[in-house]
Structures are given as C-alpha cells and as structure tokens.
Design a protein around this motif. Structure first.
Motif, PDB file in Angstrom:
ATOM      1  N   PHE A   1      37.133  38.166  31.814  1.00  0.00           N
ATOM      2  CA  PHE A   1      36.862  37.435  33.052  1.00  0.00           C
ATOM      3  C   PHE A   1      38.004  37.574  34.055  1.00  0.00           C
ATOM      4  CE2 PHE A   1      33.739  35.334  30.294  1.00  0.00           C
ATOM      5  CZ  PHE A   1      32.626  35.451  31.107  1.00  0.00           C
ATOM      6  N   GLU A   2      39.247  37.593  33.568  1.00  0.00           N
ATOM      7  CA  GLU A   2      40.388  37.819  34.460  1.00  0.00           C
ATOM      8  C   GLU A   2      40.297  39.193  35.125  1.00  0.00           C
ATOM      9  OE1 GLU A   2      43.722  35.137  32.048  1.00  0.00           O
ATOM     10  OE2 GLU A   2      43.528  37.275  31.613  1.00  0.00           O
ATOM     11  N   SER A   3      39.927  40.206  34.346  1.00  0.00           N
ATOM     12  CA  SER A   3      39.798  41.568  34.880  1.00  0.00           C
ATOM     13  C   SER A   3      38.683  41.646  35.895  1.00  0.00           C
ATOM     14  CB  SER A   3      39.553  42.554  33.730  1.00  0.00           C
ATOM     15  OG  SER A   3      40.640  42.552  32.845  1.00  0.00           O
ATOM     16  N   PHE A   4      37.547  41.020  35.594  1.00  0.00           N
ATOM     17  CA  PHE A   4      36.413  41.010  36.525  1.00  0.00           C
ATOM     18  C   PHE A   4      36.804  40.323  37.831  1.00  0.00           C
ATOM     19  CE2 PHE A   4      32.640  39.563  38.599  1.00  0.00           C
ATOM     20  CZ  PHE A   4      31.646  40.476  38.293  1.00  0.00           C
ATOM     21  N   ALA A   5      37.385  39.128  37.730  1.00  0.00           N
ATOM     22  CA  ALA A   5      37.760  38.368  38.929  1.00  0.00           C
ATOM     23  C   ALA A   5      38.738  39.144  39.795  1.00  0.00           C
ATOM     24  CB  ALA A   5      38.367  37.022  38.534  1.00  0.00           C
ATOM     25  N   SER A   6      39.697  39.810  39.160  1.00  0.00           N
ATOM     26  CA  SER A   6      40.714  40.549  39.900  1.00  0.00           C
ATOM     27  C   SER A   6      40.111  41.686  40.721  1.00  0.00           C
ATOM     28  CB  SER A   6      41.750  41.096  38.916  1.00  0.00           C
ATOM     29  OG  SER A   6      42.719  41.850  39.598  1.00  0.00           O
ATOM     30  N   SER A   7      39.248  42.487  40.111  1.00  0.00           N
ATOM     31  CA  SER A   7      38.712  43.631  40.852  1.00  0.00           C
ATOM     32  C   SER A   7      37.508  43.259  41.729  1.00  0.00           C
ATOM     33  CB  SER A   7      38.375  44.784  39.911  1.00  0.00           C
ATOM     34  OG  SER A   7      37.443  44.386  38.946  1.00  0.00           O
ATOM     35  N   ALA A   8      36.779  42.188  41.388  1.00  0.00           N
ATOM     36  CA  ALA A   8      35.653  41.744  42.220  1.00  0.00           C
ATOM     37  C   ALA A   8      36.120  40.916  43.414  1.00  0.00           C
ATOM     38  CB  ALA A   8      34.666  40.929  41.390  1.00  0.00           C
ATOM     39  N   LYS A   9      37.367  40.449  43.347  1.00  0.00           N
ATOM     40  CA  LYS A   9      37.933  39.585  44.390  1.00  0.00           C
ATOM     41  C   LYS A   9      37.126  38.300  44.537  1.00  0.00           C
ATOM     42  CE  LYS A   9      40.260  43.134  46.741  1.00  0.00           C
ATOM     43  NZ  LYS A   9      40.758  44.151  47.116  1.00  0.00           N
ATOM     44  N   ILE A  10      36.938  37.638  43.387  1.00  0.00           N
ATOM     45  CA  ILE A  10      36.253  36.354  43.376  1.00  0.00           C
ATOM     46  C   ILE A  10      37.073  35.345  42.571  1.00  0.00           C
ATOM     47  CG2 ILE A  10      34.004  37.489  43.544  1.00  0.00           C
ATOM     48  CD1 ILE A  10      33.483  36.678  40.627  1.00  0.00           C
ATOM     49  N   ASN A  11      36.757  34.082  42.732  1.00  0.00           N
ATOM     50  CA  ASN A  11      37.337  33.011  41.922  1.00  0.00           C
ATOM     51  C   ASN A  11      36.350  32.671  40.818  1.00  0.00           C
ATOM     52  OD1 ASN A  11      38.863  30.919  44.525  1.00  0.00           O
ATOM     53  ND2 ASN A  11      39.322  32.990  43.889  1.00  0.00           N
ATOM     54  N   ILE A  12      36.850  32.532  39.601  1.00  0.00           N
ATOM     55  CA  ILE A  12      36.030  32.099  38.472  1.00  0.00           C
ATOM     56  C   ILE A  12      36.779  30.975  37.760  1.00  0.00           C
ATOM     57  CG2 ILE A  12      34.869  32.728  36.322  1.00  0.00           C
ATOM     58  CD1 ILE A  12      35.105  35.685  37.167  1.00  0.00           C
ATOM     59  N   TYR A  13      36.106  29.847  37.590  1.00  0.00           N
ATOM     60  CA  TYR A  13      36.642  28.727  36.815  1.00  0.00           C
ATOM     61  C   TYR A  13      35.645  28.440  35.706  1.00  0.00           C
ATOM     62  CZ  TYR A  13      39.752  27.903  40.740  1.00  0.00           C
ATOM     63  OH  TYR A  13      40.706  28.052  41.726  1.00  0.00           O
ATOM     64  N   GLY A  14      36.120  28.302  34.477  1.00  0.00           N
ATOM     65  CA  GLY A  14      35.197  28.038  33.391  1.00  0.00           C
ATOM     66  C   GLY A  14      35.794  27.199  32.288  1.00  0.00           C
ATOM     67  N   THR A  15      34.948  26.404  31.657  1.00  0.00           N
ATOM     68  CA  THR A  15      35.323  25.630  30.479  1.00  0.00           C
ATOM     69  C   THR A  15      34.195  25.746  29.460  1.00  0.00           C
ATOM     70  OG1 THR A  15      34.321  23.577  31.275  1.00  0.00           O
ATOM     71  CG2 THR A  15      36.645  23.934  31.820  1.00  0.00           C
ATOM     72  N   ALA A  16      34.535  25.560  28.201  1.00  0.00           N
ATOM     73  CA  ALA A  16      33.523  25.555  27.152  1.00  0.00           C
ATOM     74  C   ALA A  16      34.005  24.709  25.993  1.00  0.00           C
ATOM     75  CB  ALA A  16      33.228  26.977  26.675  1.00  0.00           C
ATOM     76  N   GLU A  17      33.056  24.046  25.364  1.00  0.00           N
ATOM     77  CA  GLU A  17      33.325  23.253  24.176  1.00  0.00           C
ATOM     78  C   GLU A  17      32.240  23.554  23.153  1.00  0.00           C
ATOM     79  OE1 GLU A  17      33.287  19.160  25.259  1.00  0.00           O
ATOM     80  OE2 GLU A  17      34.867  19.377  26.748  1.00  0.00           O
ATOM     81  N   GLY A  18      32.579  23.406  21.896  1.00  0.00           N
ATOM     82  CA  GLY A  18      31.582  23.584  20.850  1.00  0.00           C
ATOM     83  C   GLY A  18      32.217  23.980  19.543  1.00  0.00           C
ATOM     84  N   ALA A  19      31.426  23.931  18.492  1.00  0.00           N
ATOM     85  CA  ALA A  19      31.930  24.224  17.151  1.00  0.00           C
ATOM     86  C   ALA A  19      31.722  25.678  16.754  1.00  0.00           C
ATOM     87  CB  ALA A  19      31.249  23.307  16.133  1.00  0.00           C
ATOM     88  N   ASN A  20      30.733  26.335  17.333  1.00  0.00           N
ATOM     89  CA  ASN A  20      30.366  27.689  16.928  1.00  0.00           C
ATOM     90  C   ASN A  20      30.834  28.697  17.979  1.00  0.00           C
ATOM     91  OD1 ASN A  20      28.368  30.047  17.064  1.00  0.00           O
ATOM     92  ND2 ASN A  20      27.970  29.198  15.033  1.00  0.00           N
ATOM     93  N   ASP A  21      31.700  29.620  17.594  1.00  0.00           N
ATOM     94  CA  ASP A  21      32.264  30.591  18.546  1.00  0.00           C
ATOM     95  C   ASP A  21      31.191  31.434  19.217  1.00  0.00           C
ATOM     96  OD1 ASP A  21      34.813  29.672  18.075  1.00  0.00           O
ATOM     97  OD2 ASP A  21      35.415  31.370  16.825  1.00  0.00           O
ATOM     98  N   HIS A  22      30.189  31.869  18.460  1.00  0.00           N
ATOM     99  CA  HIS A  22      29.107  32.685  19.030  1.00  0.00           C
ATOM    100  C   HIS A  22      28.401  31.899  20.138  1.00  0.00           C
ATOM    101  CE1 HIS A  22      25.580  35.632  18.384  1.00  0.00           C
ATOM    102  NE2 HIS A  22      25.263  34.883  19.403  1.00  0.00           N
ATOM    103  N   HIS A  23      28.020  30.668  19.852  1.00  0.00           N
ATOM    104  CA  HIS A  23      27.322  29.851  20.842  1.00  0.00           C
ATOM    105  C   HIS A  23      28.194  29.577  22.063  1.00  0.00           C
ATOM    106  CE1 HIS A  23      24.657  28.102  17.400  1.00  0.00           C
ATOM    107  NE2 HIS A  23      24.292  29.310  17.764  1.00  0.00           N
TER     108      HIS A  23
END
Length: 192
Positions: free
Chosen positions: A139-161
């Motif tokens: 996501f850092e690589s995408f944001a850098s070359s796309a010239k966009i801001n990305i903010y994200g959070t995630a919670e959960g017990a299962n890494d795949h989900h």
C-alpha cells in the motif's frame, strides 16, 4: 474519456506488465507467482470494478518482497496514468468492510500527494504463501506512485480475513473516489 493504462517495468528482480481500465466491470487476469497475492488483487479488481491484468515474474525464490513491492509501484503508476487530470472525480471516499470476525476501514484521497498510514498487524509471518508484513509495504508503494493518500485500519483474529477485508475496503473506497460526479477539478487549487 478513456481511463485506461498499459504499463511495464523490468528490473534485475522483476518483469511486470499491467493493464488497467478504471471504468471496467471487475474482470481480471492476475499472475504474480504469489498465490495469496493473486487472490488479493482479484478481490481488489472485483470489488472496485476496475478491470485489471497483471503479468508478473520475480525473484520469489528469494522471497516475495521485490515482486509485491514492484507490483505496488507499477499499479500506482497505472492508476495515475489512467485517472488523468482527475476532472469530475469525487476524489475522497472511505469504506468499512467486515469479513467474518474481521473488519477493515480504508479512506482514500486522490490528492496528487503521496501518503500512506496503514494501522494493522498480522499474527503470523505468512498468509498462505505471502509474507504478511509486505501488505503494508504494498500500500505504501501504491500510494507513493499513484500520488494518493491511503489510511487504513483492520482488526480481527484471522490473518486471511483481515487481509482480504483490507483489500476489499481499499477497492470499495477507490471505486467511490474515482466516480465522475461533475465537470470540475475537485480542488481549490484548480489542479490535483
């Protein structure tokens, strides 16, 4: 207005070609050499309705870092090329996506400036055949070359989900942000 791109990048570590149509129907053809990452990009394409072809080979016998990083860079370049002058886009959007016991929130701003702040951790070193810590770097690589801001959070017990919820939330927020709503540049500066 056609919002398509076709980009390539060849280094001593990777060889990647990407085709993107921002106004597609979510069709995809993804081959990265990393099966779980294929699944994430397929999910991104389907839920963003962005047609996406990714043909990548890389030094995955070492690890998956170079391949996933370079795909992130090139996907960002493809997006930047396809979005054009950004005239008429909604520009900012967010999405909250649950997946079983997990939930992810992602907000984007197609601002013309690069910034990424992803706040989540995985319990395991690997998710399928993909190194888990490379997700944030993608996501850092995408944001850098796309010239966009990305903010994200995630919670959960299962890494795949958790990972899948993140990619789906990113897809949904980007889909909303690229919608054409008017005929102006959405900025007081007059450019993005």
């Amino acid at each position: 207005m056609s919002r398509n791109s076709n980009v390539s990048r060849k280094t001593s570590e990777t060889d990647i070609t990407i085709r993107m149509n921002l106004d597609g129907i979510g069709e995809y053809d993804i081959s990265t050499g990393v099966n779980f990452f294929n699944h994430m990009l397929e999910s991104f394409s389907k839920h963003s309705m962005i047609d996406l072809e990714v043909d990548a080979s890389g030094d995955i016998e070492i690890d998956d870092h170079h391949t996933i990083e370079d795909i992130g860079i090139l996907l960002g370049e493809a997006f930047l090329q396809a979005i054009g002058d950004k005239k008429g886009i909604k520009r900012m959007a967010h999405a909250i996506v649950p997946m079983d016991e997990s939930v992810a929130t992602v907000a984007v701003d197609i601002s013309g400036r690069s910034y990424c702040n992803m706040n989540f951790n995985f319990k395991n070193e690997k998710i399928g055949d993909m190194t888990s810590d490379v997700v944030i770097h993608f996501f850092e690589s995408f944001a850098s070359s796309a010239k966009i801001n990305i903010y994200g959070t995630a919670e959960g017990a299962n890494d795949h989900h958790k990972a899948e919820a993140i990619f789906k939330a990113f897809a949904k927020s980007l889909k909303e942000a690229i919608k054409i709503e008017h005929d102006q540049i959405p900025s007081t500066k007059g450019v993005l």
